[in-house]
Design a protein around this motif. Structure first.
Motif, PDB file in Angstrom:
ATOM      1  N   LEU A  52      -0.055  66.951  67.673  1.00 45.41           N
ATOM      2  CA  LEU A  52      -0.164  66.071  66.512  1.00 45.41           C
ATOM      3  C   LEU A  52       0.396  64.680  66.819  1.00 45.41           C
ATOM      4  CD1 LEU A  52       0.831  68.644  63.768  1.00 45.41           C
ATOM      5  CD2 LEU A  52      -1.413  67.543  63.996  1.00 45.41           C
ATOM      6  N   SER A  90      -5.224  67.652  59.864  1.00 50.13           N
ATOM      7  CA  SER A  90      -5.116  68.836  60.707  1.00 50.13           C
ATOM      8  C   SER A  90      -4.972  70.101  59.862  1.00 50.13           C
ATOM      9  CB  SER A  90      -3.927  68.712  61.659  1.00 50.13           C
ATOM     10  OG  SER A  90      -3.705  69.892  62.361  1.00 50.13           O
ATOM     11  N   VAL A  96      -5.966  70.833  65.432  1.00 50.62           N
ATOM     12  CA  VAL A  96      -5.468  69.502  65.823  1.00 50.62           C
ATOM     13  C   VAL A  96      -6.628  68.730  66.392  1.00 50.62           C
ATOM     14  CG1 VAL A  96      -3.877  68.240  67.289  1.00 50.62           C
ATOM     15  CG2 VAL A  96      -3.184  70.396  66.299  1.00 50.62           C
TER      16      VAL A  96
END
Length: 96
Positions: A52, A90, A96
């Protein structure tokens, strides 16, 4: 001897032709730990937090032309805003 240390805003607004992307690389180095901690507190998984974080900085690189320096810590607030959007997207996509 080198000149004064560039501000975060200077690094974000560096010309696209910045040799080797050094300015944005320095921004990444300055704030990677903060953004990883942001994601880790929310997802609890170090690997996902790292993914992330990478996506956050990728989005920041793409969006840097839209950055507006607006007071103290504008760059940090901007990065946290992008990090929040990356996390929400996400979570919605479950990836992701």
């Amino acid at each position: 001897m080198t000149g004064p240390r560039p501000t975060d805003e200077d690094l974000i607004l560096a010309p696209a032709g910045d040799p080797d992307g050094r300015a944005f690389g320095e921004l990444y180095a300055r704030h990677e730990a903060l953004i990883i901690a942001f994601h880790l507190r929310r997802v609890g998984d170090p690997e996902r937090a790292a993914d992330l974080t990478a996506e956050t900085f990728a989005q920041a690189l793409v969006a840097r032309a839209r950055f507006i320096a607006a007071g103290d810590d504008a760059a940090v607030r901007w990065l946290y805003g992008i990090a929040g959007n990356v996390l929400r997207n996400s979570t919605r996509r479950q990836s992701v």
